[in-house]
Enzyme design. Structure first.
Site, PDB file in Angstrom:
ATOM      1  N   ARG A   7      -8.692  -0.613   4.690  1.00 27.88           N
ATOM      2  CA  ARG A   7      -7.835   0.430   4.104  1.00 27.88           C
ATOM      3  C   ARG A   7      -6.499  -0.150   3.674  1.00 27.88           C
ATOM      4  O   ARG A   7      -5.881   0.361   2.736  1.00 27.88           O
ATOM      5  CB  ARG A   7      -7.575   1.532   5.135  1.00 27.88           C
ATOM      6  N   CYS A  50      -4.816  12.235  13.740  1.00 29.17           N
ATOM      7  CA  CYS A  50      -5.581  11.015  13.490  1.00 29.17           C
ATOM      8  C   CYS A  50      -5.408  10.074  14.665  1.00 29.17           C
ATOM      9  O   CYS A  50      -4.758  10.413  15.652  1.00 29.17           O
ATOM     10  CB  CYS A  50      -5.188  10.369  12.165  1.00 29.17           C
ATOM     11  N   ARG A 105       0.109  14.265  13.377  1.00 33.46           N
ATOM     12  CA  ARG A 105       0.952  13.887  12.236  1.00 33.46           C
ATOM     13  C   ARG A 105       1.234  15.133  11.411  1.00 33.46           C
ATOM     14  O   ARG A 105       0.570  15.394  10.408  1.00 33.46           O
ATOM     15  CB  ARG A 105       0.295  12.764  11.440  1.00 33.46           C
ATOM     16  N   LYS A 160       0.837  -1.217   0.000  1.00 35.93           N
ATOM     17  CA  LYS A 160       0.000   0.000   0.000  1.00 35.93           C
ATOM     18  C   LYS A 160       0.865   1.257   0.000  1.00 35.93           C
ATOM     19  O   LYS A 160       0.636   2.174  -0.782  1.00 35.93           O
ATOM     20  CB  LYS A 160      -0.894  -0.017   1.249  1.00 35.93           C
ATOM     21  N   ASN A 161       1.876   1.281   0.881  1.00 34.88           N
ATOM     22  CA  ASN A 161       2.636   2.518   1.055  1.00 34.88           C
ATOM     23  C   ASN A 161       3.657   2.765  -0.051  1.00 34.88           C
ATOM     24  O   ASN A 161       4.292   3.812  -0.086  1.00 34.88           O
ATOM     25  CB  ASN A 161       3.283   2.555   2.443  1.00 34.88           C
ATOM     26  N   ASP A 177       4.447   0.198  12.109  1.00 33.80           N
ATOM     27  CA  ASP A 177       3.232  -0.399  11.530  1.00 33.80           C
ATOM     28  C   ASP A 177       3.043  -1.861  11.932  1.00 33.80           C
ATOM     29  O   ASP A 177       2.043  -2.484  11.564  1.00 33.80           O
ATOM     30  CB  ASP A 177       3.248  -0.270   9.996  1.00 33.80           C
ATOM     31  N   ARG A 197      -4.556  10.321   4.793  1.00 34.78           N
ATOM     32  CA  ARG A 197      -3.429  11.245   4.901  1.00 34.78           C
ATOM     33  C   ARG A 197      -2.465  11.129   3.736  1.00 34.78           C
ATOM     34  O   ARG A 197      -1.807  12.105   3.365  1.00 34.78           O
ATOM     35  CB  ARG A 197      -2.664  10.982   6.188  1.00 34.78           C
TER      36      ARG A 197
HETATM   37  N1  EPU Z   1       7.010  14.034  11.301  1.00 36.88           N
HETATM   38  C1  EPU Z   1       7.328  15.312  11.643  1.00 36.88           C
HETATM   39  N2  EPU Z   1       7.131  16.301  10.713  1.00 36.88           N
HETATM   40  C2  EPU Z   1       6.654  16.044   9.485  1.00 36.88           C
HETATM   41  C3  EPU Z   1       6.343  14.726   9.134  1.00 36.88           C
HETATM   42  C4  EPU Z   1       6.528  13.730  10.068  1.00 36.88           C
HETATM   43  O1  EPU Z   1       7.766  15.582  12.759  1.00 36.88           O
HETATM   44  O2  EPU Z   1       6.503  16.981   8.705  1.00 36.88           O
HETATM   45  C5  EPU Z   1       7.201  12.957  12.272  1.00 36.88           C
HETATM   46  C6  EPU Z   1       5.928  12.171  12.570  1.00 36.88           C
HETATM   47  O3  EPU Z   1       5.137  12.800  13.552  1.00 36.88           O
HETATM   48  C7  EPU Z   1       6.478  10.856  13.027  1.00 36.88           C
HETATM   49  C8  EPU Z   1       7.723  10.687  12.168  1.00 36.88           C
HETATM   50  O4  EPU Z   1       8.044  11.989  11.709  1.00 36.88           O
HETATM   51  O5  EPU Z   1       6.879  10.933  14.366  1.00 36.88           O
HETATM   52  C9  EPU Z   1       7.570   9.768  10.998  1.00 36.88           C
HETATM   53  O6  EPU Z   1       6.370  10.074  10.268  1.00 36.88           O
HETATM   54  P1  EPU Z   1       6.328   9.958   8.696  1.00 36.88           P
HETATM   55  O7  EPU Z   1       6.184  11.304   8.106  1.00 36.88           O
HETATM   56  O8  EPU Z   1       7.462   9.117   8.242  1.00 36.88           O
HETATM   57  O9  EPU Z   1       4.975   9.192   8.479  1.00 36.88           O
HETATM   58  P2  EPU Z   1       4.120   9.260   7.155  1.00 36.88           P
HETATM   59  O10 EPU Z   1       5.017   9.487   6.001  1.00 36.88           O
HETATM   60  O11 EPU Z   1       2.982  10.191   7.360  1.00 36.88           O
HETATM   61  C10 EPU Z   1       4.272   6.728   6.573  1.00 36.88           C
HETATM   62  C11 EPU Z   1       3.307   5.599   6.367  1.00 36.88           C
HETATM   63  C12 EPU Z   1       2.706   5.211   7.712  1.00 36.88           C
HETATM   64  C13 EPU Z   1       3.847   4.789   8.649  1.00 36.88           C
HETATM   65  C14 EPU Z   1       4.861   5.929   8.771  1.00 36.88           C
HETATM   66  C15 EPU Z   1       6.075   5.557   9.594  1.00 36.88           C
HETATM   67  C16 EPU Z   1       2.508   6.008   4.126  1.00 36.88           C
HETATM   68  C17 EPU Z   1       1.391   6.384   3.230  1.00 36.88           C
HETATM   69  N3  EPU Z   1       2.266   6.037   5.442  1.00 36.88           N
HETATM   70  O12 EPU Z   1       3.519   7.802   7.107  1.00 36.88           O
HETATM   71  O13 EPU Z   1       1.872   4.094   7.466  1.00 36.88           O
HETATM   72  O14 EPU Z   1       3.336   4.487   9.920  1.00 36.88           O
HETATM   73  O15 EPU Z   1       5.320   6.305   7.462  1.00 36.88           O
HETATM   74  O16 EPU Z   1       6.713   4.455   9.050  1.00 36.88           O
HETATM   75  O17 EPU Z   1       3.578   5.658   3.658  1.00 36.88           O
HETATM   76  C18 EPU Z   1       0.098   2.608   7.891  1.00 36.88           C
HETATM   77  O18 EPU Z   1       0.329   2.083   6.798  1.00 36.88           O
HETATM   78  O19 EPU Z   1      -0.664   2.095   8.750  1.00 36.88           O
HETATM   79  C19 EPU Z   1       0.738   3.886   8.218  1.00 36.88           C
HETATM   80  C20 EPU Z   1       0.287   4.690   9.177  1.00 36.88           C
END
Ligand code: EPU
Length: 421
Positions: free
Chosen positions: A400, A117, A122, A22-23, A308, A93
């Site tokens: 999802r 969320c 996030r 998915k990701n 995850d 998201r």
């Molecule tokens: N963070 C910041 N600032 C930002 C963005 C992120 O401080 O601007 C922090 C977040 O709060 C968190 C950390 O950085 O503490 C990592 O978050 P990240 O941005 O990497 O998460 P994401 O890109 O929003 C993706 C996956 C998530 C997975 C996370 C961590 C996708 C679509 N989503 O989210 O997947 O948990 O990376 O590996 O790729 C899931 O599939 O269930 C899911 C939530």
């Protein structure tokens, strides 16, 4: 409203095929907006989030269809709209992944700012930081992130945040930088296999990206990208969930298409718990036939133990022979499953970002509520081994991110049914 009813006690046995990630699929689909011509994607899982992305892309002028072999074809037909509205972004998201491609290709992006969320705050500050570093002007208007730039300019960007690298911020900056003028170097880039998959897709389309999978990614801008065919990498989180399903039921399962090289930290922890994991030609074999040993787990960015799989690991360790801990370092509030697992007889105590798990002999079936995608998977896993019947409400969370989960589990001998209230 649909719910799952799981009757525990079956040892899972047999083969299960792991779907595409998915990701990986979501950012790659968004990246199709950078491409002139048709993109054909194999192995895109049929999930609620993928359908939402198709819907969002359709509003942004991307025509798509799945052919009889399940291949998803996408092609931009109209580049006028640059607005990803709140209605869709608030449901998923990963919609923020359209920001980089819209800005790079259409020179403007207006993307609703996602709120918090179930797994915590996030923020998207790193996305904006990275894109403005490439020269975009930024403004927050009516809850929308508005970015514009006539031509993005490559440069060195440090993308580390308080919790390390961000996966989708790295994806957005890579996507935007593919069409920027000159060289972009991202320091503290996310190293997740999904980033590697995105970069490989973009390179096959004509981009010039190197270093993907390491913290330093270099992107030399090109003038245009052309249509290509790509196979989405298998879903390491789905594979990890099935590894835990085999372990928790003392089962014997072959994971077809699973990539052990994406699961190093998970294999390490599971082997310490006493689960037997072996590579095989088709993917991996997992079996478990003895009492589970307690371990300590800390979630970390890749290649560490993935957040995850934190909830699913907690369901497993609830039944270990002693005390374990799980510390969540990515999303410190991602613990909504703790109360639900305790309803099933687990002994979990949360102290800040750590949960202390006192292993119990049995879990007991109960009605429970899914709060997010991975928490719902953990409750299904707990239900597979609990005595009696577990009803897991709010199945839409699991839909999802897990393709036909009840069919796959039933194929391994589980007793799980999808019912409607
Ligand atoms: N963070 C910041 N600032 C930002 C963005 C992120 O401080 O601007 C922090 C977040 O709060 C968190 C950390 O950085 O503490 C990592 O978050 P990240 O941005 O990497 O998460 P994401 O890109 O929003 C993706 C996956 C998530 C997975 C996370 C961590 C996708 C679509 N989503 O989210 O997947 O948990 O990376 O590996 O790729 C899931 O599939 O269930 C899911 C939530």
């Amino acid at each position: 409203m649909q719910y799952f009813e799981v009757t525990g006690g079956q040892r899972l046995k047999g083969k299960v095929t792991i779907s595409g990630a998915k990701n990986s699929a979501l950012p790659i689909m968004a990246a199709c907006m950078l491409v002139d011509g048709e993109t054909s994607l194999h192995n895109v899982p049929d999930l609620a989030d993928v359908r939402l992305m198709i819907d969002l892309l359709a509003r942004l002028g991307v025509k798509s269809h799945r052919d009889d072999d399940g291949v998803l074809h996408l092609e931009v037909r109209d580049e006028k709209n640059v607005h990803a509205e709140y209605g869709l972004v608030s449901k998923m998201r990963a919609s923020v992944c359209v920001m980089g491609p819209l800005l790079a290709k259409r020179k403007r992006a207006q993307v609703s700012m996602p709120g918090g969320c179930a797994i915590g705050d996030r923020p998207i500050g790193l996305h904006i930081q990275g894109l403005t570093a490439l020269g975009a002007e930024f403004e927050l208007r009516n809850g929308d992130v508005c970015l514009q730039s006539k031509q993005l300019i490559g440069r060195e960007i440090f993308l580390g945040g308080p919790f390390g690298a961000s996966v989708t911020a790295t994806a957005n900056v890579i996507m935007a930088a593919t069409l920027a003028t000159g060289r972009t170097v991202i320091e503290s880039a996310a190293c997740e296999p999904e980033i590697v998959d995105l970069a490989e897709f973009l390179n096959a389309s004509g981009a010039r990206i190197t270093g993907q999978g390491t913290p330093i990614v270099t992107i030399d801008g090109v003038d245009s990208l052309k249509g290509t065919t790509h196979h989405v990498t298998p879903d390491r989180i789905e594979a990890g969930t099935f590894i835990i399903a085999a372990a928790i039921t003392n089962g014997d399962v072959e994971l077809v298409n699973a990539k052990p090289e994406h699961l190093g930290a998970v294999i390490d922890r599971l082997q310490r718990i006493g689960v037997i994991i072996e590579r095989c030609k088709a993917g991996m074999m997992v079996s478990s036939s003895r009492r589970l040993e307690p371990v300590d787990i800390t979630t970390q960015p890749y290649p560490g133990f993935p957040t995850d799989l934190q909830a699913q690991a907690m369901a497993l360790l609830s039944l270990a022979d002693g005390n374990s801990t799980i510390t969540e370092k990515i999303f410190p509030d991602r613990f909504m499953h703790v109360g639900e697992l305790n309803r099933m007889g687990a002994k979990l105590r949360k102290e800040g970002p750590t949960v202390i798990i006192e292993g119990v002999k049995n879990l007991i079936g109960a009605p429970v509520m899914a709060s997010d995608l991975r928490a719902s998977a953990a409750l299904v896993l707990a239900g597979l081994v609990a005595t009696g019947t577990t009803q897991i409400r709010r199945t839409y969370h699991i839909d999802r991110g897990y393709e036909r989960i009840e069919e796959k589990l039933t194929g391994l001998g589980a007793n799980i049914r999808r019912l409607s209230e």
